[in-house]
Design a protein around this motif. Sequence first.
Motif, mmCIF file in Angstrom:
data_model
loop_
_atom_site.group_PDB
_atom_site.id
_atom_site.type_symbol
_atom_site.label_atom_id
_atom_site.label_comp_id
_atom_site.label_asym_id
_atom_site.label_seq_id
_atom_site.Cartn_x
_atom_site.Cartn_y
_atom_site.Cartn_z
ATOM 1 N N GLU A 115 27.281 26.121 34.126
ATOM 2 C CA GLU A 115 26.457 25.328 35.036
ATOM 3 C C GLU A 115 27.072 23.950 35.276
ATOM 4 O OE1 GLU A 115 22.611 27.746 33.319
ATOM 5 O OE2 GLU A 115 22.903 25.648 32.760
ATOM 6 N N ILE A 116 27.593 23.337 34.212
ATOM 7 C CA ILE A 116 28.242 22.032 34.359
ATOM 8 C C ILE A 116 29.477 22.151 35.247
ATOM 9 C CG2 ILE A 116 29.598 20.301 33.102
ATOM 10 C CD1 ILE A 116 26.648 19.824 32.904
ATOM 11 N N GLY A 117 30.247 23.219 35.044
ATOM 12 C CA GLY A 117 31.451 23.413 35.856
ATOM 13 C C GLY A 117 31.131 23.523 37.337
ATOM 14 N N VAL A 118 30.081 24.283 37.660
ATOM 15 C CA VAL A 118 29.681 24.425 39.067
ATOM 16 C C VAL A 118 29.104 23.111 39.589
ATOM 17 C CG1 VAL A 118 28.178 25.658 40.676
ATOM 18 C CG2 VAL A 118 29.281 26.900 38.815
ATOM 19 N N ALA A 119 28.315 22.422 38.773
ATOM 20 C CA ALA A 119 27.743 21.136 39.189
ATOM 21 C C ALA A 119 28.839 20.121 39.501
ATOM 22 C CB ALA A 119 26.814 20.598 38.102
ATOM 23 N N GLN A 120 29.908 20.121 38.705
ATOM 24 C CA GLN A 120 31.040 19.221 38.978
ATOM 25 C C GLN A 120 31.704 19.571 40.301
ATOM 26 O OE1 GLN A 120 33.244 19.945 35.351
ATOM 27 N NE2 GLN A 120 32.608 17.996 34.456
ATOM 28 N N GLU A 121 31.764 20.855 40.588
ATOM 29 C CA GLU A 121 32.430 21.310 41.810
ATOM 30 C C GLU A 121 31.558 21.074 43.047
ATOM 31 O OE1 GLU A 121 34.377 25.465 43.583
ATOM 32 O OE2 GLU A 121 33.349 25.447 41.668
ATOM 33 N N LYS A 122 30.262 21.380 42.953
ATOM 34 C CA LYS A 122 29.369 21.318 44.113
ATOM 35 C C LYS A 122 28.778 19.922 44.331
ATOM 36 C CE LYS A 122 29.770 25.749 44.909
ATOM 37 N NZ LYS A 122 30.493 26.262 46.109
ATOM 38 N N GLN A 123 28.659 19.127 43.287
ATOM 39 C CA GLN A 123 28.149 17.768 43.328
ATOM 40 C C GLN A 123 26.779 17.690 44.021
ATOM 41 O OE1 GLN A 123 31.280 15.133 44.743
ATOM 42 N NE2 GLN A 123 32.730 15.896 43.238
ATOM 43 N N LYS A 124 26.672 17.016 45.181
ATOM 44 C CA LYS A 124 25.359 16.792 45.802
ATOM 45 C C LYS A 124 24.715 18.076 46.337
ATOM 46 C CE LYS A 124 26.107 11.951 47.068
ATOM 47 N NZ LYS A 124 26.128 10.953 48.160
ATOM 48 N N MET A 132 12.864 18.261 41.533
ATOM 49 C CA MET A 132 14.222 18.577 41.980
ATOM 50 C C MET A 132 15.135 17.371 41.765
ATOM 51 S SD MET A 132 14.381 21.702 43.620
ATOM 52 C CE MET A 132 15.261 21.649 45.169
ATOM 53 N N ILE A 133 16.250 17.572 41.052
ATOM 54 C CA ILE A 133 17.220 16.501 40.802
ATOM 55 C C ILE A 133 18.584 16.962 41.300
ATOM 56 C CG2 ILE A 133 18.322 15.059 39.060
ATOM 57 C CD1 ILE A 133 15.860 15.568 37.286
ATOM 58 N N SER A 134 19.157 16.214 42.235
ATOM 59 C CA SER A 134 20.461 16.587 42.785
ATOM 60 C C SER A 134 21.586 15.970 41.967
ATOM 61 C CB SER A 134 20.565 16.127 44.242
ATOM 62 O OG SER A 134 20.609 14.715 44.308
ATOM 63 N N ASP A 135 22.774 16.591 42.075
ATOM 64 C CA ASP A 135 24.007 16.071 41.465
ATOM 65 C C ASP A 135 23.772 15.634 40.021
ATOM 66 O OD1 ASP A 135 26.573 15.275 41.094
ATOM 67 O OD2 ASP A 135 26.479 13.549 42.454
ATOM 68 N N PRO A 136 23.426 16.563 39.123
ATOM 69 C CA PRO A 136 23.083 16.174 37.742
ATOM 70 C C PRO A 136 24.232 15.505 36.992
ATOM 71 C CG PRO A 136 23.368 18.554 37.923
ATOM 72 C CD PRO A 136 23.352 18.021 39.312
ATOM 73 N N ILE A 137 25.478 15.746 37.379
ATOM 74 C CA ILE A 137 26.607 15.115 36.689
ATOM 75 C C ILE A 137 26.519 13.598 36.815
ATOM 76 C CG2 ILE A 137 29.123 14.917 36.618
ATOM 77 C CD1 ILE A 137 28.003 17.599 35.640
ATOM 78 N N ASN A 138 26.126 13.129 37.991
ATOM 79 C CA ASN A 138 26.060 11.686 38.229
ATOM 80 C C ASN A 138 24.659 11.110 38.067
ATOM 81 O OD1 ASN A 138 28.882 11.274 38.975
ATOM 82 N ND2 ASN A 138 28.395 12.478 40.794
ATOM 83 N N ASN A 139 23.629 11.947 38.138
ATOM 84 C CA ASN A 139 22.268 11.428 38.129
ATOM 85 C C ASN A 139 21.523 11.613 36.814
ATOM 86 O OD1 ASN A 139 22.529 10.543 40.729
ATOM 87 N ND2 ASN A 139 21.432 12.258 41.657
#
Length: 679
Positions: free
Chosen positions: A619-628, A646-653
């Motif tokens: 999930e982290i790998g896809v979140a890094q790739e898809k971002q927003k 709903m929380i978008s772009d969890p890597i940054n948020n």
Amino acid sequence: MNINNIRIKLLEEAKSSPNLLSDLAGLETYIAESYNNRSFIELLQNADDANATKFKIIKDKDFLYVANNGRTFNANDVESLCRSASSNKTRGENIGYRGIGFKSVVGFAKEIHIISGDLEITFSKERTKNEIPNATRVPLIRIPHSIIEKEKSLIAANVENLINDGFTTVFVFTGVTANEIESEYESFDYKSLLFLNNVVTTEISISNYNVTHIDKTIISESETKLKIKNNGNQTEWLLSNYKKTAIAFQIEENLPIRINQADAFVYSFLPTEDLTGLGVIVNGDFSTDPSRKHLIYDDETNITIKNIATQIINLIEKNLSSNKAENNSIIKALVPYADPRMISFKKTSFEKLLLEQVKNINSGFFEKLMLPPNWLNPKDYNIIAKSNGNLVIGSSFLNIDGLVSFLKFLGAKEASFETLKTKINDSEISILGCVQISKYIFTSILSINNDSFILTVSDLKIVIHDKKRFSFKEVLSENLLIDDSYISLLIENGLTEFDIKQAFKKLLPNYEGNLIINKNDNDIKFDGLAQNVTIPTDNWYNNSKEISTDKIKYGIKRWRTAEEITLEILNLNGFNLQDVSKQNIGYDLDGFDPNGEEIHIEVKSITLPGQKFKLTNNEIGVAQEKQKKFYVAIVRQTDAFFEIAMISDPINNLILNRQCVQWIWECSEYEYNPRRFEL
């Protein structure tokens, strides 16, 4: 109508052979017992064969009135009714054709009066016995008598009302007992109307009032939609027709659903007790036993089964070629409940013969169809396979339980690595896809010592450096540092650090980069509190389509999973999503938001606000790739409500805390003694 000649001829036959008449009485009793609880259905069938559109049953005191507005009786009809198995109906043009179904009513009536046009006759055992005293027993339906005026006066008012309401034929059954009729009434199913040619309205008034009406909409030459309204309740059906056969899909919320296995009956115009083995009802001109409860597998039945099998193949091919929700639902309904590979071990049944016929139909489609291999997720497989010119199906279909086994049964094959590898570099696959292909290569290298294989894969761009794809050759020649996330995902997908090192020794000899991550991070944990996140969540609800809260409440069904409920609510609010949770691609829901923008949603269920939740390396790998484009939907369900944040772009948020999970305790032996609750 003068039926005196028919009556005289039948009386002469009976008087000349009273023993034969007694045998006919025994046959009539046998038919009535065989047709137990199906008399209403047989009367309905007769009405349909008479081109009736309305069918009515009312009980008044000890009389039961059964009326229809079809063609009235003629002399040939009367004689066919009196004689056993001498129907003038033609098979394939009418539902009934044996001429014995009407005999089923003798089980609950003392006498039967028939008023149809200018025909008025009575069937009475007592009066027939008086005419033929030498017979030890007599049938009810054999010798027609005129209606006695006194008896006629008892039924005249109800008959007149029925005729004034447009009914043309009225059967009156006398001496009817409540228990017998109510048993018949309770066994009557509105679905008996599904495949009738003419009847669209039924009214039944016995212990209570029941009215059923059918609205038919012709969609095309091969498709009809039915709305069956039964006492205020409505069900919808889609009928797919082919060569005098039909497959019926039940519709809920505008989509076909899979009917429960125990309710998916085979119909020979009217229901039998044989099951289809699929999530649909099928209808055809099948031969049945005298009770009409079970099929007889003669030439006519086998031809009809073959036609239904052809129709199933056509529907599968047609719907696999599109990727809409309706196509997905139709395919799901057509997947067998039992594993088709085990069908050869079953005894002869409709289900077995149907699947054998389905397998034998060689359309050429399934031999060309290439399925994703078990080592690559369907979404990335389709990207590669389409660029390779392979025939593939939408990844959403692969969520359907049993479909892959069914397609393999029909002749589809899994794609091999050799057929895919030439297009990997040209395909925009995900990091997860790169990792899964890498795992396949590493496993192959570790199991066989083949230098030529290493040479063929060294140019594949499936290694991740700085979130970009590079080949093994490029990593080695430029001494690129491999991303930790890539190594973590390899471990999460089943490789050990030792396996990775051994594979890289062969693929990347003399590589100077680090192949060890500091922690065996199978999971990453969210360590903040949902209500304390400082980055605002997207205002998805206010920006979505307006929808009534009643409709949202209707969409929430308690037995569904968190992913299913979230999918239902978001789609009611203008999203266009599909459930991909079974594909292991790093998120649960995939599709478009109300503005038509690409969106990927991972659903996380909590019981209390602020409760921690986990994100996997996938999930982290896809979140890094898809971002927003990547969202986490934090959901909470109680008895009273269902919440979605709903929380978008969890890597940054989000504040994410890497956790080390090295050991688990596994139990393989235990006593299984559950308490069962019926649903």
